[in-house]
Design a protein around this motif. Structure first.
Motif, PDB file in Angstrom:
ATOM      1  N   GLY A  48      46.365  27.353  72.714  1.00  0.00           N
ATOM      2  CA  GLY A  48      45.963  27.672  71.338  1.00  0.00           C
ATOM      3  C   GLY A  48      44.458  27.849  71.216  1.00  0.00           C
ATOM      4  O   GLY A  48      43.965  28.798  70.586  1.00  0.00           O
ATOM      5  N   TYR A  49      43.713  26.926  71.831  1.00  0.00           N
ATOM      6  CA  TYR A  49      42.249  26.962  71.800  1.00  0.00           C
ATOM      7  C   TYR A  49      41.737  28.290  72.382  1.00  0.00           C
ATOM      8  O   TYR A  49      40.887  28.962  71.800  1.00  0.00           O
ATOM      9  N   HIS A  50      42.302  28.664  73.528  1.00  0.00           N
ATOM     10  CA  HIS A  50      41.821  29.873  74.212  1.00  0.00           C
ATOM     11  C   HIS A  50      42.255  31.156  73.497  1.00  0.00           C
ATOM     12  O   HIS A  50      41.481  32.112  73.437  1.00  0.00           O
ATOM     13  N   ILE A  51      43.458  31.170  72.948  1.00  0.00           N
ATOM     14  CA  ILE A  51      43.897  32.391  72.263  1.00  0.00           C
ATOM     15  C   ILE A  51      43.076  32.580  70.975  1.00  0.00           C
ATOM     16  O   ILE A  51      42.753  33.711  70.596  1.00  0.00           O
ATOM     17  N   ALA A  52      42.696  31.460  70.327  1.00  0.00           N
ATOM     18  CA  ALA A  52      41.858  31.560  69.114  1.00  0.00           C
ATOM     19  C   ALA A  52      40.543  32.265  69.469  1.00  0.00           C
ATOM     20  O   ALA A  52      40.107  33.196  68.773  1.00  0.00           O
ATOM     21  N   LYS A  53      39.931  31.847  70.585  1.00  0.00           N
ATOM     22  CA  LYS A  53      38.654  32.460  70.992  1.00  0.00           C
ATOM     23  C   LYS A  53      38.853  33.927  71.375  1.00  0.00           C
ATOM     24  O   LYS A  53      38.076  34.794  70.978  1.00  0.00           O
ATOM     25  N   GLN A  54      39.922  34.190  72.156  1.00  0.00           N
ATOM     26  CA  GLN A  54      40.130  35.560  72.657  1.00  0.00           C
ATOM     27  C   GLN A  54      40.385  36.542  71.501  1.00  0.00           C
ATOM     28  O   GLN A  54      39.845  37.637  71.482  1.00  0.00           O
ATOM     29  N   LEU A  55      41.202  36.124  70.536  1.00  0.00           N
ATOM     30  CA  LEU A  55      41.506  37.038  69.422  1.00  0.00           C
ATOM     31  C   LEU A  55      40.286  37.225  68.532  1.00  0.00           C
ATOM     32  O   LEU A  55      40.055  38.311  67.994  1.00  0.00           O
ATOM     33  N   SER A  56      39.470  36.168  68.404  1.00  0.00           N
ATOM     34  CA  SER A  56      38.249  36.307  67.599  1.00  0.00           C
ATOM     35  C   SER A  56      37.296  37.299  68.280  1.00  0.00           C
ATOM     36  O   SER A  56      36.693  38.150  67.622  1.00  0.00           O
ATOM     37  N   THR A  57      37.206  37.225  69.613  1.00  0.00           N
ATOM     38  CA  THR A  57      36.346  38.155  70.350  1.00  0.00           C
ATOM     39  C   THR A  57      36.803  39.600  70.161  1.00  0.00           C
ATOM     40  O   THR A  57      35.995  40.523  70.136  1.00  0.00           O
TER      41      THR A  57
END
Ligand code: NAP
Length: 335
Positions: A48-57
């Motif tokens: 969840g933490y990583h997908i939040a960052k990736q989608l924000s990027t």
């Protein structure tokens, strides 16, 4: 005659190549992000933490649901980008879910939500006979009822955009392995739920997708946590069960968890899962189910074609030869 056979083979090869070409062409077509919004549960750490960052990027406005809004994960996400909004949510709590929904509605106004990503989850690796009912109940509350609660709450916003409901299930939601009965029951449940919802949502053009990873190294597969939980539950377990299995069997089970199952099978490359989720959100024509990792995907496909008796035999052989053998004292006594 020979020319005729070669002709048919050639036509089949051309047809399959054409299908693969069209499939790849469709897979490469991406949606326009244009500040679309997504809501994700379980962003404190892990996938969840990583997908939040990736989608924000990629340009999405991300509502990152966190179990602890004051925790390290939520703070790091808040500092990562202005487009990430950490939101308090325990998926087992009705009030948390409606507060999170209100926050999202107030922020996006009438724009609708492109996707809800059900990622929050808990797991255990405990054999059924020393797994008390409250462990099953907790797993159902988070992994199954939690997913249904969040999906129902956010669906009206997703319908507005003809968007996506993406749920992180598991390969354990297809195959039952010894030690996973509580987890597997909930993951079979959400795969079933998603399948029905997918067919219901077709009329609204909403896509319902499941991500079905094998084992990856995150907190959920942390062997120390799993071993500590097993020791605690074994201590509380009735004598009849302890005697039936025996300390030797239990100790072997712990060794098997540590050395042979988590160390051997848990994959460190969690990017495979994050990329599959990105695909499910960003492709114009996403797959209905993703099994991250080509090898796992292929093995799982072959396994699913086998008759159940052969599947059972495969699991016993894997448990016997890949893992150290566990012996039951009662069986030894009966010899
Ligand atoms: N890792 C794997 O091998 C694997 C394989 C297949 C499927 N999955 C699935 O992938 C998803 C993510 O797991 P992960 O591997 O990233 O594990 P993880 O690192 O433990 O992340 C799970 C997240 O869910 C949160 N959470 C737990 N209970 C919650 C609740 N009641 N309400 C809201 N959030 C809650 C956790 O918060 P805290 O950290 O604060 O508890 C954490 O942020 C899960 O659904 C899991 O079943 C994982």
């Amino acid at each position: 005659m020979h020319i005729c056979v070669y002709g048919v083979i050639l036509i089949i090869i051309l047809f399959v190549s054409l299908l693969i070409f069209v499939y790849k062409l469709r897979r490469n077509r991406k949606i326009e992000v244009n500040g679309k919004s997504v809501f994700i549960t379980g962003c404190d750490r892990g996938f969840g933490y990583h997908i939040a960052k990736q989608l924000s990027t990629l340009g999405f406005q991300v509502f990152a649901g966190c179990l602890d809004i004051n925790g390290v994960g939520a703070k790091e996400l808040a500092n990562f980008s202005k487009s990430v909004h950490p939101v308090q949510i325990d998926v087992t709590k009705e009030q948390d879910v409606s507060d999170a929904l209100k926050f999202v509605e107030d922020t996006i106004q009438d724009k609708g939500l492109w996707a809800v990503i059900n990622n929050a989850g808990v797991a255990s690796y405990v054999e059924c006979e020393w797994c008390p009912l409250d462990v099953y109940q907790r797993m159902i509350d988070v992994n199954l009822t939690g997913v249904i609660r969040v999906t129902k709450a956010f669906l009206p916003l997703v319908r507005k955009t003809q968007g996506r409901v993406v749920t992180v299930a598991s390969l354990a939601g297809r195959n039952g392995l010894p030690g996973f009965s509580a987890y597997t029951a909930t993951k079979f449940g959400i795969i079933g739920f998603s399948e029905c919802l997918r067919r219901e949502m077709k009329k609204f053009n909403v896509k319902v997708i499941t991500i079905e990873p094998s084992m990856y190294k995150t907190n959920i597969t942390n062997e120390n946590v799993i071993i500590a939980q097993n020791k605690e539950l074994w201590e509380k377990c009735p004598d009849e069960i302890k005697n039936a299995y025996g300390e030797h069997y239990f100790n072997d089970f712990l060794v098997k968890i540590k050395e042979n199952i988590l160390d051997l099978t848990a994959n460190k490359d969690i990017a495979q899962v994050i990329d599959a989720i990105e695909d499910a959100i960003c492709c114009q024509y996403p797959d209905t189910k993703y099994v991250p990792g080509f090898r796992t995907s292929f093995e799982s496909f072959i396994y699913s074609l086998l008759p159940v008796s052969i599947q059972d035999l495969t699991v016993s052989l894997v448990m016997k030869y890949v893992s150290k053998p566990c012996q039951m004292t009662t069986l030894n006594k009966n010899k």
